[in-house]
Design a protein around this motif. Structure first.
Motif, PDB file in Angstrom:
ATOM      1  N   UNK A 184     -32.556  32.109  51.238  1.00 16.59           N
ATOM      2  CA  UNK A 184     -32.467  33.353  51.776  1.00 16.59           C
ATOM      3  C   UNK A 184     -33.526  34.570  51.472  1.00 16.59           C
ATOM      4  N   UNK A 185     -34.353  33.496  50.501  1.00 17.93           N
ATOM      5  CA  UNK A 185     -35.055  34.545  50.028  1.00 17.93           C
ATOM      6  C   UNK A 185     -36.348  32.932  50.003  1.00 17.93           C
ATOM      7  N   UNK A 186     -37.560  33.696  50.154  1.00 13.08           N
ATOM      8  CA  UNK A 186     -39.026  32.596  50.006  1.00 13.08           C
ATOM      9  C   UNK A 186     -38.904  32.492  48.789  1.00 13.08           C
ATOM     10  N   UNK A 187     -39.136  31.186  48.700  1.00 13.81           N
ATOM     11  CA  UNK A 187     -39.181  29.990  47.435  1.00 13.81           C
ATOM     12  C   UNK A 187     -40.663  28.449  47.301  1.00 13.81           C
ATOM     13  N   UNK A 188     -41.017  28.405  46.205  1.00 14.59           N
ATOM     14  CA  UNK A 188     -41.122  27.639  46.245  1.00 14.59           C
ATOM     15  C   UNK A 188     -40.431  26.635  45.848  1.00 14.59           C
ATOM     16  N   UNK A 189     -40.553  25.246  46.841  1.00 17.67           N
ATOM     17  CA  UNK A 189     -39.532  24.822  46.642  1.00 17.67           C
ATOM     18  C   UNK A 189     -40.251  22.692  46.403  1.00 17.67           C
ATOM     19  N   UNK A 190     -42.055  22.867  46.460  1.00 15.30           N
ATOM     20  CA  UNK A 190     -42.221  21.448  45.995  1.00 15.30           C
ATOM     21  C   UNK A 190     -43.525  22.091  44.681  1.00 15.30           C
ATOM     22  N   UNK A 191     -44.012  21.083  43.649  1.00 13.96           N
ATOM     23  CA  UNK A 191     -45.253  21.784  43.046  1.00 13.96           C
ATOM     24  C   UNK A 191     -45.944  20.959  42.649  1.00 13.96           C
ATOM     25  N   UNK A 192     -47.031  20.844  43.826  1.00 10.71           N
ATOM     26  CA  UNK A 192     -47.933  19.597  44.320  1.00 10.71           C
ATOM     27  C   UNK A 192     -49.593  20.158  43.310  1.00 10.71           C
ATOM     28  N   UNK A 193     -50.473  19.071  42.535  1.00  9.90           N
ATOM     29  CA  UNK A 193     -51.452  19.157  41.721  1.00  9.90           C
ATOM     30  C   UNK A 193     -53.168  20.356  42.877  1.00  9.90           C
ATOM     31  N   UNK A 194     -52.352  20.194  44.094  1.00  9.28           N
ATOM     32  CA  UNK A 194     -53.447  20.950  44.567  1.00  9.28           C
ATOM     33  C   UNK A 194     -53.102  22.438  45.038  1.00  9.28           C
ATOM     34  N   UNK A 207     -48.884  24.272  45.997  1.00  8.97           N
ATOM     35  CA  UNK A 207     -46.996  24.311  46.630  1.00  8.97           C
ATOM     36  C   UNK A 207     -46.459  24.389  48.204  1.00  8.97           C
ATOM     37  N   UNK A 208     -45.606  23.748  47.799  1.00  7.06           N
ATOM     38  CA  UNK A 208     -44.897  24.156  49.198  1.00  7.06           C
ATOM     39  C   UNK A 208     -44.051  24.844  49.289  1.00  7.06           C
ATOM     40  N   UNK A 209     -44.071  26.098  50.463  1.00  5.27           N
ATOM     41  CA  UNK A 209     -42.878  27.133  49.986  1.00  5.27           C
ATOM     42  C   UNK A 209     -41.691  27.260  51.357  1.00  5.27           C
ATOM     43  N   UNK A 235     -41.019  32.148  59.997  1.00  6.56           N
ATOM     44  CA  UNK A 235     -40.257  31.272  58.691  1.00  6.56           C
ATOM     45  C   UNK A 235     -40.906  30.031  58.457  1.00  6.56           C
ATOM     46  N   UNK A 236     -41.190  29.929  57.161  1.00  5.95           N
ATOM     47  CA  UNK A 236     -42.138  29.232  56.499  1.00  5.95           C
ATOM     48  C   UNK A 236     -40.500  28.456  56.382  1.00  5.95           C
ATOM     49  N   UNK A 237     -41.200  27.108  57.395  1.00  7.60           N
ATOM     50  CA  UNK A 237     -40.410  25.834  56.903  1.00  7.60           C
ATOM     51  C   UNK A 237     -41.526  25.075  56.670  1.00  7.60           C
ATOM     52  N   UNK A 238     -41.512  24.952  54.641  1.00  2.00           N
ATOM     53  CA  UNK A 238     -42.184  24.315  54.111  1.00  2.00           C
ATOM     54  C   UNK A 238     -43.994  24.192  54.076  1.00  2.00           C
ATOM     55  N   UNK A 239     -44.185  24.847  53.344  1.00  4.61           N
ATOM     56  CA  UNK A 239     -45.467  24.913  54.254  1.00  4.61           C
ATOM     57  C   UNK A 239     -46.503  24.934  53.532  1.00  4.61           C
ATOM     58  N   UNK A 240     -47.694  24.375  53.259  1.00  4.74           N
ATOM     59  CA  UNK A 240     -47.973  23.577  52.011  1.00  4.74           C
ATOM     60  C   UNK A 240     -49.430  25.425  51.798  1.00  4.74           C
ATOM     61  N   UNK A 241     -49.187  25.715  50.172  1.00  8.22           N
ATOM     62  CA  UNK A 241     -50.308  26.549  50.396  1.00  8.22           C
ATOM     63  C   UNK A 241     -51.421  25.691  49.168  1.00  8.22           C
TER      64      UNK A 241
END
Ligand code: SF4
Length: 496
Positions: A169-179, A181-183, A263-269
């Motif tokens: 319900x609030x935008x968040x980081x769901x995964x951290x990668x070396x290069x 994050x995924x939001x 919508x940010x459906x698992x967007x890599x940043x």
């Protein structure tokens, strides 16, 4: 190419492969869609005016990062003069388009991120500011249209982000990668997002220690994988879809800012586009900075919009033959008074601005919040007066298509005509503009854009320094502040 032409802006949008839905259907080219095109026209005006010599001073600036000439919509405020010029730019654009021209959200977002990244780096030893400035130079040099995305869906309002049954319900980081994050999550009421090049994602509230994953600020290309735009409905928007509709109202520029849910459906940043990640203690200030600048804006943009509405209302009084009626004139005068009051507050908030620790300039927060608080009332009152002056025809007008029907046209021309010298069609167009620009969508935007009324009242009370005011009252009334050798004396009563 620091100043894009309107055509370049439109063509650059065409080149983006965004995932957008309008009226429930996937749209391949938003540029050519009748529901979105008016909002694109409005932003195109912001590009057009920057090329006109007579508007150069308010529409352009010099980048403090590169020394190059840039659009004011990509500028970091360097002085109170910059703040004042911004309000002047907004009024000019409001007068030119009669609606919301959308780019101010991105402008206030870059300013909020510029100041916040500088402060976060000093508190946490990070390097966000340098990273953000590198990004900003690209924005300035390419004259990009940025959408700021701050308002989360919020779910159950009685619960904090970390307490929601659905953590998205609030935008968040769901995964951290070396290069990077995924939001995941969504942002609501996204002004101009669907016709922007980039989305600046920011947290929408102050966050606690256990909410670090929600403390994310970053730049996402509008056509990044996983970004989905769901275009919002507006009052009377079905009329836009009637091919060649002649009486839509503000047909060329639309109503408010073409808001969408994004919508940010698992967007890599990637790393270089992240400007805050986990520094939860910085979020309150970031939100505050953004909201304060944006609240002052409304005295400029709504002032310009009101100028057009006042013009349409005054034109209606000519058409109706009521323009010399003193009661009507007084109502139009009140519309002017309400407009100038809010514009003056916005100019005041800008002129009374101050330098932030990073060197950029902030408007006076008390005045900025007062501007927006007044807008939540004055726009309604200005609309009410327009309705009052122009009459019930605003709500009962026949369709302009009736003029194409030879059976109907004589009736419409005969019974919709009013004072000599004005056609029925002219009356209809003015009335339709007023109807649309005082519609539910317009009013709700004035109420809740840049924060709902109570948000401003909370800040106003916090800044009011009531203790100081109490002491002022005590000093005046009790005389406790008098200089000893000039004691306050009672004024002698003259003898009769
Ligand atoms: Fe700009 Fe006003 Fe629209 Fe906000 S509401 S984006 S300040 S025109």
């Amino acid at each position: 190419m620091a100043l894009k032409s309107p055509q370049e802006y439109v063509e650059s949008l065409r080149a983006l492969k965004i995932r957008a839905y309008v009226a429930g259907e996937r749209v391949e080219s938003i540029v050519d869609h009748p529901a979105v095109a008016p909002h694109i026209n409005t932003v195109a005006k912001t590009y057009e005016l920057a090329h006109l010599p007579e508007h150069e001073a308010v529409m352009t600036a010099t980048s403090h990062l590169t020394g190059r000439k840039i659009h004011r919509y990509t500028h970091i405020f360097q002085s109170t003069d910059d703040l004042v010029k911004k309000i002047q730019m907004l009024r000019l654009l409001g007068q030119t388009t009669g609606t919301c021209f959308q780019r101010c959200v991105g402008l206030d977002a870059i300013n909020a991120l510029y100041a916040s990244t500088w402060e976060v780096d000093r508190a946490h030893g990070t390097d966000y500011h340098q990273r953000f400035c590198a990004y900003l130079i690209r924005v300035q040099d390419q004259d990009l249209m940025l959408a700021g995305a701050m308002t989360d869906p919020k779910g159950d309002r009685s619960k904090r982000p970390s307490q929601q049954a659905d953590p998205d319900q609030y935008v968040r980081v769901v995964e951290r990668r070396p290069d990077g994050v995924v939001i995941r999550g969504a942002k609501m009421h996204n002004t101009g997002g669907i016709n922007s090049h980039e989305i600046l994602v920011m947290p929408g509230t102050a966050l606690g220690e256990d909410e670090r994953d929600y403390a994310i600020a970053c730049a996402v290309p509008a056509d990044a994988k996983g970004v989905v735009f769901v275009f919002g409905r507006q009052s009377n928007d079905g009329r836009k879809l009637e091919n060649g509709c002649q009486d839509y109202g503000n047909a060329r520029f639309g109503v408010v800012g073409g808001e969408a849910m994004v919508v940010f459906d698992d967007v890599f940043v990637p790393h270089e586009r992240i400007f805050l990640d986990g520094e939860h203690d910085a979020c309150g200030t970031l939100v505050d900075y953004f909201a304060t600048w944006h609240r002052a804006n409304y005295g400029g943009c709504k002032g310009g919009n009101a100028d057009v509405l006042i013009g349409a209302t005054a034109k209606m009084t000519q058409i109706l033959g009521t323009m010399r009626n003193s009661i009507v004139k007084d109502k139009v005068t009140e519309m002017v008074h309400l407009t100038e009051t809010t514009y003056a507050s916005a100019i005041g908030a800008s002129a009374m601005g101050h330098a932030l620790p990073c060197g950029s300039f902030m408007v006076n927060p008390m005045m900025a919040n007062t501007v927006k608080q007044n807008i939540t009332r004055n726009v309604y009152e200005i609309g009410r007066l327009a309705h009052d002056v122009c009459g019930g025809i605003l709500a009962t007008m026949p369709d302009a298509k009736g003029f194409d029907n030879p059976e109907l046209r004589p009736y419409l021309e005969k019974y919709l005509a009013a004072a000599p010298g004005f056609s029925a069609e002219e009356r209809l167009k003015m009335a339709r503009y007023i109807e649309n620009m005082t519609s539910v969508t317009t009013m709700v935007e004035a109420m809740h854009g840049a924060g709902s009324p109570q948000a401003q009242r909370i800040v106003m009370l916090r800044l009011a320094e009531l203790d100081k005011k109490i002491r002022m009252a005590e000093k005046v009334i009790n005389g406790t502040d008098d200089v000893q050798d000039i004691p306050l004396r009672a004024v002698p009563i003259p003898a009769r």
